[in-house]
Structure formats: C-alpha cells, structure tokens
Design a protein around this motif. Structure first.
Motif, PDB file in Angstrom:
ATOM      1  N   SER A  24      16.087  11.506   6.038  1.00  0.00           N
ATOM      2  CA  SER A  24      16.026  12.804   6.707  1.00  0.00           C
ATOM      3  C   SER A  24      14.575  13.074   7.133  1.00  0.00           C
ATOM      4  N   PRO A  25      14.369  13.968   8.130  1.00  0.00           N
ATOM      5  CA  PRO A  25      13.009  14.198   8.654  1.00  0.00           C
ATOM      6  C   PRO A  25      11.985  14.550   7.581  1.00  0.00           C
ATOM      7  N   THR A  26      12.393  15.337   6.583  1.00  0.00           N
ATOM      8  CA  THR A  26      11.441  15.710   5.531  1.00  0.00           C
ATOM      9  C   THR A  26      10.938  14.476   4.809  1.00  0.00           C
ATOM     10  N   TRP A  27      11.899  13.579   4.440  1.00  0.00           N
ATOM     11  CA  TRP A  27      11.494  12.376   3.707  1.00  0.00           C
ATOM     12  C   TRP A  27      10.681  11.453   4.579  1.00  0.00           C
ATOM     13  N   VAL A  28      11.029  11.383   5.885  1.00  0.00           N
ATOM     14  CA  VAL A  28      10.238  10.549   6.800  1.00  0.00           C
ATOM     15  C   VAL A  28       8.797  11.021   6.776  1.00  0.00           C
ATOM     16  N   MET A  29       8.605  12.364   6.823  1.00  0.00           N
ATOM     17  CA  MET A  29       7.261  12.930   6.824  1.00  0.00           C
ATOM     18  C   MET A  29       6.523  12.559   5.541  1.00  0.00           C
ATOM     19  N   ILE A  30       7.229  12.708   4.381  1.00  0.00           N
ATOM     20  CA  ILE A  30       6.560  12.420   3.108  1.00  0.00           C
ATOM     21  C   ILE A  30       6.192  10.938   3.028  1.00  0.00           C
ATOM     22  N   ILE A  31       7.158  10.061   3.440  1.00  0.00           N
ATOM     23  CA  ILE A  31       6.893   8.612   3.354  1.00  0.00           C
ATOM     24  C   ILE A  31       5.743   8.226   4.273  1.00  0.00           C
ATOM     25  N   GLU A  32       5.736   8.805   5.493  1.00  0.00           N
ATOM     26  CA  GLU A  32       4.666   8.440   6.432  1.00  0.00           C
ATOM     27  C   GLU A  32       3.308   8.915   5.931  1.00  0.00           C
ATOM     28  N   MET A  33       3.278  10.131   5.355  1.00  0.00           N
ATOM     29  CA  MET A  33       1.999  10.616   4.816  1.00  0.00           C
ATOM     30  C   MET A  33       1.522   9.701   3.703  1.00  0.00           C
ATOM     31  N   SER A  34       2.460   9.261   2.830  1.00  0.00           N
ATOM     32  CA  SER A  34       2.060   8.364   1.741  1.00  0.00           C
ATOM     33  C   SER A  34       1.562   7.041   2.293  1.00  0.00           C
ATOM     34  N   LEU A  35       2.237   6.524   3.335  1.00  0.00           N
ATOM     35  CA  LEU A  35       1.817   5.241   3.916  1.00  0.00           C
ATOM     36  C   LEU A  35       0.405   5.344   4.466  1.00  0.00           C
ATOM     37  N   VAL A  36       0.126   6.443   5.215  1.00  0.00           N
ATOM     38  CA  VAL A  36      -1.207   6.611   5.789  1.00  0.00           C
ATOM     39  C   VAL A  36      -2.247   6.729   4.684  1.00  0.00           C
ATOM     40  N   GLY A  37      -1.888   7.498   3.626  1.00  0.00           N
ATOM     41  CA  GLY A  37      -2.808   7.636   2.506  1.00  0.00           C
ATOM     42  C   GLY A  37      -3.099   6.297   1.847  1.00  0.00           C
ATOM     43  N   LEU A  38      -2.041   5.490   1.636  1.00  0.00           N
ATOM     44  CA  LEU A  38      -2.223   4.165   1.029  1.00  0.00           C
ATOM     45  C   LEU A  38      -3.088   3.282   1.912  1.00  0.00           C
ATOM     46  N   ALA A  39      -2.861   3.363   3.235  1.00  0.00           N
ATOM     47  CA  ALA A  39      -3.648   2.540   4.158  1.00  0.00           C
ATOM     48  C   ALA A  39      -5.124   2.883   4.024  1.00  0.00           C
ATOM     49  N   PHE A  40      -5.445   4.197   3.927  1.00  0.00           N
ATOM     50  CA  PHE A  40      -6.853   4.573   3.819  1.00  0.00           C
ATOM     51  C   PHE A  40      -7.429   4.196   2.453  1.00  0.00           C
ATOM     52  N   LEU A  41      -6.592   4.298   1.390  1.00  0.00           N
ATOM     53  CA  LEU A  41      -7.070   3.843   0.071  1.00  0.00           C
ATOM     54  C   LEU A  41      -7.439   2.371   0.133  1.00  0.00           C
ATOM     55  N   GLY A  42      -6.535   1.578   0.751  1.00  0.00           N
ATOM     56  CA  GLY A  42      -6.802   0.148   0.889  1.00  0.00           C
ATOM     57  C   GLY A  42      -8.060  -0.104   1.691  1.00  0.00           C
ATOM     58  N   LEU A  43      -8.205   0.656   2.793  1.00  0.00           N
ATOM     59  CA  LEU A  43      -9.385   0.492   3.638  1.00  0.00           C
ATOM     60  C   LEU A  43     -10.652   0.772   2.841  1.00  0.00           C
ATOM     61  N   PHE A  44     -10.630   1.865   2.025  1.00  0.00           N
ATOM     62  CA  PHE A  44     -11.830   2.210   1.259  1.00  0.00           C
ATOM     63  C   PHE A  44     -12.157   1.111   0.253  1.00  0.00           C
ATOM     64  N   ALA A  45     -11.113   0.547  -0.397  1.00  0.00           N
ATOM     65  CA  ALA A  45     -11.369  -0.503  -1.379  1.00  0.00           C
ATOM     66  C   ALA A  45     -12.017  -1.711  -0.699  1.00  0.00           C
ATOM     67  N   VAL A  46     -11.439  -2.115   0.445  1.00  0.00           N
ATOM     68  CA  VAL A  46     -11.980  -3.279   1.161  1.00  0.00           C
ATOM     69  C   VAL A  46     -13.399  -2.993   1.643  1.00  0.00           C
ATOM     70  N   LEU A  47     -13.605  -1.764   2.200  1.00  0.00           N
ATOM     71  CA  LEU A  47     -14.920  -1.388   2.708  1.00  0.00           C
ATOM     72  C   LEU A  47     -15.963  -1.447   1.610  1.00  0.00           C
ATOM     73  N   GLY A  48     -15.624  -0.853   0.440  1.00  0.00           N
ATOM     74  CA  GLY A  48     -16.584  -0.820  -0.646  1.00  0.00           C
ATOM     75  C   GLY A  48     -17.026  -2.222  -1.018  1.00  0.00           C
ATOM     76  N   VAL A  49     -16.047  -3.109  -1.225  1.00  0.00           N
ATOM     77  CA  VAL A  49     -16.368  -4.462  -1.678  1.00  0.00           C
ATOM     78  C   VAL A  49     -17.165  -5.221  -0.623  1.00  0.00           C
ATOM     79  N   THR A  50     -16.723  -5.167   0.649  1.00  0.00           N
ATOM     80  CA  THR A  50     -17.402  -5.974   1.673  1.00  0.00           C
ATOM     81  C   THR A  50     -18.779  -5.407   2.008  1.00  0.00           C
ATOM     82  N   LEU A  51     -18.902  -4.065   2.066  1.00  0.00           N
ATOM     83  CA  LEU A  51     -20.190  -3.503   2.457  1.00  0.00           C
ATOM     84  C   LEU A  51     -21.259  -3.721   1.390  1.00  0.00           C
ATOM     85  N   VAL A  52     -20.865  -3.656   0.112  1.00  0.00           N
ATOM     86  CA  VAL A  52     -21.854  -3.924  -0.941  1.00  0.00           C
ATOM     87  C   VAL A  52     -22.319  -5.368  -0.848  1.00  0.00           C
ATOM     88  N   TYR A  53     -21.360  -6.294  -0.633  1.00  0.00           N
ATOM     89  CA  TYR A  53     -21.738  -7.705  -0.477  1.00  0.00           C
ATOM     90  C   TYR A  53     -22.652  -7.887   0.727  1.00  0.00           C
TER      91      TYR A  53
END
Lengths: 362, 169
Positions: A24-53
C-alpha cells in the motif's frame, strides 16, 4: 527491469513501481525512506573509510613518506582495522560532565551531515531531495552542526574543550557567510536555487568557465571558506593539538569520537560535492561549444563518473591545502574572513549582478 | 501517514517546550528550545512550505539558538543550577498558562475555518523574491527597505561599540 547508467531515474522508477505493485502507498513510502536512509548510511561508511585512507596517503606523498603499508596490500585494510579498534574501545565518560548533552552532541553533528548530504545530486535521477530551495536548505541544515560542536566543548567540563569549541563556533559562524555569498554569486547567473536546475543551466559549459573572472573569484573564495567551515587545516585551530590537545573532542573516545571524525570527513565531501555542483557542473559532462565530436566522446563517460572525478579533484585540493599551509592564528583567521573575504565577496556579487544584467556571460 | 508524522512532531514540540521551561540547567533549556524550534521546522517541511522551513532553521536554529548557547558558554559554569522558583510564582504562572491556553482554544473553536476548494501550492523562491521587491498592490518593498535600514543601523552601531572598546584599552 531496464537500467541505464546514464539516467538513474530508470532504476528508481522501476524500484518504485515494483514496490507499488505489492504494497500500500503508506508502506511504499516507509520502505523507500528506509532504503534511502540505508543508502546514505552505506555511503557515509564507505566515505569515512576511503577518505581517511586517502588523507593518509596524500599526506605521505607530500611529506615523502610511504604512509600505511602493513595491513593489506599498500595498507588498504588499515582504516578498516582502525574502525574495528574504535568500535571496540570503551566509551569513557568524564564524571563531572553534563552526561545528557555529552551524549547527544555527536549525534547533532552527524544528523546535520545526513540532512545536508540528502540534497546532493549524485547523477542524473540520483537525487534524494530536489528542493526548490536547494542551496538555502543546505546552508540552513549545515548551520545545525556548529551547535553540536559548542555542546560537546561545554559539556566536557574541560578548559581545552571549551576554548576549542568557542574558536570553532566563531570560525564556522563567520565563514558560513562567505560560503553562502560565493554560492549566491553563481545563483545570480543560474537564476535558481534548485540543484537540478543549476546543473541543467550548465549543459553548454560550466559556470566557472561561463561566468568570467567573478565566477573564478567566487570559486576560490568558496574553497577557502569551505575549508574553514569544515574545520580542516590550515584553519584547524579549533583542535590545534599543540595548544589545545584535541579541542572540543578531547574527552570523547570510542564510537562517539568516531562520529566526530566521520562527520568531519562527511562535511568535507558535502562541501566538495556542492562546489562541484555549483561551479563545475555537477554530473554534467565537459562540453565545448560546437565541437560535436568532442562533446559526444565526453557524453560517453557516465554522469556518476563525472561527478566522482570532480569531487575527488576538489577533495584532493583540500587535502593539499591541509598538508602544505601552516596553521593560522585566531586573529588572522577572523581578519581573513571579515576584512578580506567578505568585502571581496560583496564587490564580486555586485560585479556578477552587473554582468548578468548586461548579458555578458555565455 | 502524514497525520502520524504531525502528531509525532506536535508532541515533540509540546514536550520539549515544557522541558525547556522546567529544567534547572540553563544550557539544557537552550537545547530543548532548539529541539522545539527544529520540530516546528519539521511541520513546515511536512506541509511543503520549504522556504519558511529553511528560514525557521536558518534564523531560529542556526541564529538565535547559537547566539543563546554562545552567551551561556561565556557566562555560566557547568555546575550552575537555576534556583527553585517560589511556590506562589509557580501557581501564578500555571494560572496564567491555563487562562492563556483556554483563551486560544476558545478563539480557535469559535472561528469557522473556510476550507478552500483549490489545492494550495507553496510559493516558490522567485515568487517570494518578486513580491518582496514589488511596489505594486500587495508588494512588500517598503517594509523590506525599512528593515534593511534598521539592519544597517544595527551593524553600524555594533561597529561603533566595538571600536570604542579598543580606544579605551
């Protein structure tokens, strides 16, 4: 599911349709928000490790050293080992500290970074928040970060931390002005604050080339002020280790210290990404006038690669600054902003408005 | 979905506002105020009045609260506690709060809100900019210029005060 590396909206649309078919649209919204949040968490983890190196290797090259070499091939696993060490460390707490504020200060800083990175356009169609107020939004949410620094310094109940936090606060509040005004210089030409429109306006050439000398002055001011706003050297006197041990994060250890460290590198990435978007065309390939053949070759390189190359170039510039310039004193720092950068910026923006009015830009 | 988000944000505003006036540590009060103002910005984002939301963040969170925190940092110690208010003052304040809330609720309930048929669209930045500088009917150029002069006077005043301090040294 069709997917093209040149236009990420094909990917995002197919994900959206796939989810809409089964939820349903509500769940689509919640799932998409979680996906975007996870993508940015992943990006921050990768950024931290690569930029320090990257920082370690760049500083090593500049100082004619090897840098980390032991863990993994060319020391590639060194920063991952460091992350594991930081996570396993005991989070120490000063007994006289204000425990609540001490606890939330790192989170305020990291939340400010997350809010700001959401507005960064990574490639065509790969853009979490494309607000009408893009640039205003980024400067608004990045001003939250300074509160985290001030709270961290005060709640540690430590003189060094407090002095570091005060320095850092004065520095960030001052240099925010120059960052904003140098971005506004380009907004005068593009006529929009929205990142996607600013990028579209650079389809026939990046603003740093089209905007004559004022655009270049604005770019230089942006780089200086952006380096200062992220508390990086030569403006890192908030954590001048010879005077203040480590400034506002002296009392932090373990995962909370890692948050400050991560936020610093994430902010560097955000500043470079905004600079690349506004001055260097974001994911837009390099186009030269009517050279159709040249432009076609440039179009062949995917937008996300263009974006990555520009951001990498700017990050390298900022690291180069850090390891070659000596640190400023606090009075020099404030004089640079209020007596030089700000007046230059104001005259520059007037000049740019005149050029825009006369239509002298390309 | 939006209704839930609204209630979460509204609850956060109420709780943090209450905490900020009841805590006895002055910096914590400032931080609770920060959260209350930030949640208000969240409500503006929810109804997609983006410009208002960004201004709320920029002026209140990035400006006013930072200024308050700065002054607290310069003047207070970590172990300072505000003294417990007198019993009579607490009662008087609670009475005032109840009367104020009652009056607001009464006015809101009496007012009949007209629900407009056309969908509301938030103004864009260019709409706001054109309106600010328009001198036609409904334009805001006079207040805009008056505020500009006020700000200029404030800035000159600040510079004058800062200079005089230097000569005395």
């Amino acid at each position: 599911m069709e997917f093209s590396i040149y236009d990420f909206s094909t990917l995002t649309n197919s994900i959206h349709e796939g989810l809409s078919n089964s939820f349903s649209p509500t769940w689509v919204m919640i799932i998409e928000m979680s996906l975007v949040g996870l993508a940015f968490l992943g990006l921050f983890a990768v950024l931290g490790v690569t930029l320090v190196y990257a920082e370690r290797k760049v500083s090593a090259v500049i100082q004619q050293r090897m840098g980390p070499m032991r863990v993994g091939k060319w020391g590639l696993l060194q920063t991952i080992a460091d992350v594991i060490k930081l996570v396993l460390k005991e989070p120490l707490m000063n007994r006289q500290a204000d425990k609540l504020l001490f606890g939330i200060a790192p989170f305020i800083i990291i939340i400010a970074s997350f809010l700001a990175v959401a507005a960064v356009p990574f490639a065509k169609g790969l853009h979490a928040l494309d607000f009408d107020i893009g640039i205003l939004y980024v400067s608004a949410v990045s001003s939250i970060g300074v509160i985290g620094i001030l709270l961290a310094g005060w709640s540690s109940n430590n003189k060094y931390s407090l002095i570091g936090a005060m320095r850092s606060g004065a520095q960030i509040v001052s240099y925010e002005l120059s960052v904003g005004l140098s971005l506004l210089t380009i907004v005068v030409l593009s006529g929009s604050l929205q990142f996607s429109e600013i990028i579209e306006s650079q389809a026939n050439g990046w603003w740093i080339f089209k905007g004559h000398i004022p655009a270049f002055i604005a770019f230089v001011v942006f780089l200086i002020a952006g380096t200062a706003e992220t508390n990086r050297g030569p403006f890192d006197l908030a954590e001048a280790e010879s005077e203040l041990t480590a400034g506002f994060h002296t009392e932090y250890s373990g995962i909370k210290f890692a948050f400050f460290f991560l936020a610093e590198f994430a902010n560097m990435f955000i500043i470079c990404a905004i600079g690349a978007t506004v001055f260097l065309g974001g994911w837009m390939p390099l186009h030269i006038g009517d050279l159709a053949g040249f432009n076609a070759i440039m179009d062949f390189i995917p937008p996300i690669v263009w974006f990555g190359m520009k951001v990498t170039f700017l990050i390298f510039l900022m690291m180069w600054f850090r390891w070659t310039f000596p640190r400023l004193r606090i009075d020099q720092l404030l004089k640079l902003e209020w007596k030089y950068l700000l007046p230059i910026n104001l005259v520059n923006i007037l000049l740019m408005a005149f050029i825009g009015l006369m239509g002298w830009h390309f | 979905m939006e209704t839930y988000i609204f209630y979460i944000l509204a609850g956060a505003i109420l709780i943090f506002a209450l905490l900020s006036v009841t805590t006895r540590r002055v910096l914590r009060a400032a931080v609770y105020l920060l959260f209350a103002l930030g949640s208000t910005a969240g409500i503006y984002f929810m109804v997609e009045f983006l410009f208002l939301a960004a201004v709320q963040l920029l002026v209140y969170v990035g400006g006013v609260v930072v200024l308050i925190i700065f002054s607290i940092l310069l003047t207070s110690q970590i172990n300072d506690r505000l003294e417990q208010p007198e019993w009579l003052k607490v009662m008087a304040t609670m009475l005032l709060v109840v009367v104020g809330a009652g009056l607001s609720l009464f006015v809101i309930r009496e007012y009949d809100f007209n629900i407009s048929e056309t969908a509301m669209t938030a103004p864009t930045v260019s709409d706001i900019g054109l309106k600010l500088l328009s001198y036609g009917p409904g334009g805001y150029v006079l207040p805009f210029e008056v505020i500009s002069i006020l700000l200029l006077a404030a800035m000159i005043g600040a510079i004058v005060i800062a200079k005089r301090m230097k000569e005395n040294d």
